[in-house]
Design an enzyme around this catalytic site. Structure first.
Site, mmCIF file in Angstrom:
data_model
loop_
_atom_site.group_PDB
_atom_site.id
_atom_site.type_symbol
_atom_site.label_atom_id
_atom_site.label_comp_id
_atom_site.label_asym_id
_atom_site.label_seq_id
_atom_site.Cartn_x
_atom_site.Cartn_y
_atom_site.Cartn_z
ATOM 1 N N GLY A 177 58.344 35.850 70.329
ATOM 2 C CA GLY A 177 58.924 34.601 70.774
ATOM 3 C C GLY A 177 60.375 34.773 71.194
ATOM 4 C CG HIS A 178 64.447 32.095 71.834
ATOM 5 N ND1 HIS A 178 64.659 32.255 73.189
ATOM 6 C CD2 HIS A 178 65.654 31.714 71.310
ATOM 7 C CE1 HIS A 178 65.922 31.959 73.480
ATOM 8 N NE2 HIS A 178 66.542 31.644 72.354
ATOM 9 C CG PHE A 179 65.713 34.211 67.465
ATOM 10 C CD1 PHE A 179 66.949 34.661 67.886
ATOM 11 C CD2 PHE A 179 65.549 32.854 67.263
ATOM 12 C CE1 PHE A 179 68.005 33.796 68.093
ATOM 13 C CE2 PHE A 179 66.605 31.969 67.471
ATOM 14 C CZ PHE A 179 67.837 32.447 67.885
#
Length: 288
Positions: free
Chosen positions: A266-268
Site C-alpha cells: 500500500g502507501h507505506f
C-alpha cells in the site's frame, strides 16, 4: 563494512529547531530521505539501519512534523515552498553537496523542488509513492481538491483525514493479509500523537490547502527529468489508494530508463516491503 548506529540530532535552521536522523559513515555516498504525511523521519528507521553499512543517510523532520519545531500557523507560513527552504537550509548547513534523494508522498514536492533547482547536487532518485504526474491522483484526493477550492465548505470532511482511523488506514490499506503483521503499531500511533498536538490540525489543514500549488510545479519537475535523466528507481505499492500505480508508470514518459517496480503493498510500503526496497536501492546506488 561496519554499520554506524543511527544518531538523533537537532540543529537550528532559520531560527527553528530541526530534528534529523543520521546513520552511516559520512565518507560514504549520501542518501537524503524525505518523509510523507502524516509521518516523520521515523518511517525510515529500519531502512537507515539496513543501509548504514554502505551509505551515509540523513532523514529530517519537516517543520510541523516529528521532533522538529511546530510553530503555529501565525508564526510560520506553512507551504511546500517554505518546508523546502528549511530542508535546503539543513542540507547546506551539513555541507551536503551531492546526494541521492528518496521521496515519499510529501517528500516528492519537497525533494523535486530541490532537484529541479539544483540538478547537479542529485546523484539519483528513489520514489516510493512520490508523485510527479497527475495520473497518480486517485479518488482519495476528491475531498482535498474540493477543500482547495472552498476551505470552509469542505473543512469538516477534510478534518476526518486527521483522525486515528484515517491514519491507521494509510498504513493498512492495500496490504496483503500475510504482511499486515509486519506493520509496527507504534508507527501509526506515533503519527497520530503528532497530529493530535495542540495547533497541529491547523498546520495540516494549511498544508492540505497549499498542496494544490505543487501541481503547478509538475511541468518543471518533468522538464528536470527529461533534461537531466537522473538515475531513477520507482518502488511503489501497486495497491496504494492515495497515489495510484498510474503515477509510478508515468515516470517512463520522461525517464525511459527508470527502473519501475510495483510491489504488492500500500502507501507505506517500507513497513511491509522494506527488505525488497533496500535491495533495489543498493542495486541502483551501486551503479551510480
Amino acid at each position: 563494512m561496519t554499520a554506524f548506529a543511527t544518531r538523533f540530532r537537532t540543529t537550528t535552521v532559520e531560527g527553528w529547531e530541526v530534528f534529523y536522523r543520521e546513520a552511516g559513515d559520512p565518507a560514504n555516498p549520501t542518501v537524503v530521505l524525505l518523509h510523507g504525511f502524516p509521518t516523520s523521519s521515523h518511517m525510515f528507521r529500519t531502512l537507515m539501519a539496513e543501509l548504514s553499512d554502505e551509505y551515509h543517510l540523513i532523514a529530517p523532520d519537516y517543520i510541523g512534523f516529528g521532533n522538529s519545531a511546530a510553530p503555529s500557523v501565525d508564526e510560520f507560513d506553512y507551504s511546500f515552498d517554505n518546508l523546502t527552504r528549511v530542508v535546503e537550509g539543513l542540507l547546506d548547513q551539513l555541507g551536503l553537496q551531492r546526494f541521492a534523494l528518496y521521496i515519499q508522498d510529501y517528500g516528492a514536492p519537497i525533494g523535486l523542488r530541490i532537484a529541479s533547482r539544483s540538478p547537479e547536487r542529485v546523484s539519483a532518485l528513489i520514489s516510493q509513492s512520490g508523485n510527479a504526474y497527475v495520473e497518480g491522483f486517485t479518488p482519495f484526493w476528491d475531498t482535498l481538491f474540493a477543500h482547495a477550492k472552498d476551505r470552509a465548505a469542505n473543512e469538516a470532511a477534510t478534518r476526518e483525514l486527521l483522525g486515528a482511523n484515517a491514519t491507521r488506514w494509510q498504513y493498512t490499506h492495500g496490504v496483503p493479509a500475510d504482511r499486515l503483521e509486519r506493520i509496527a503499531p507504534e508507527a501509526w500511533q506515533l503519527d497520530q500523537a503528532g497530529l493530535d498536538r495542540p495547533g497541529n490540525a491547523a498546520i495540516q489543514l494549511q498544508l492540505f490547502w497549499d498542496y494544490q500549488f505543487n501541481l503547478d510545479a509538475y511541468p518543471a519537475f518533468q522538464e528536470y527529468f527529461r533534461t537531466h535523466q537522473p538515475p531513477t528507481l520507482v518502488a511503489w505499492g501497486r495497491n496504494d489508494e492515495i497515489f495510484g500505480p498510474a503515477g509510478a508508470e508515468a515516470f517512463r514518459r520522461d525517464l525511459p530508463n527508470a527502473e519501475i517496480h510495483l510491489l504488492d503493498a500500500g502507501h507505506f510500503a517500507l513497513e511491509t516491503h522494506g527488505d525488497e526496497i533496500a535491495a533495489l536501492m543498493r542495486n541502483l546506488l551501486r551503479a551510480v
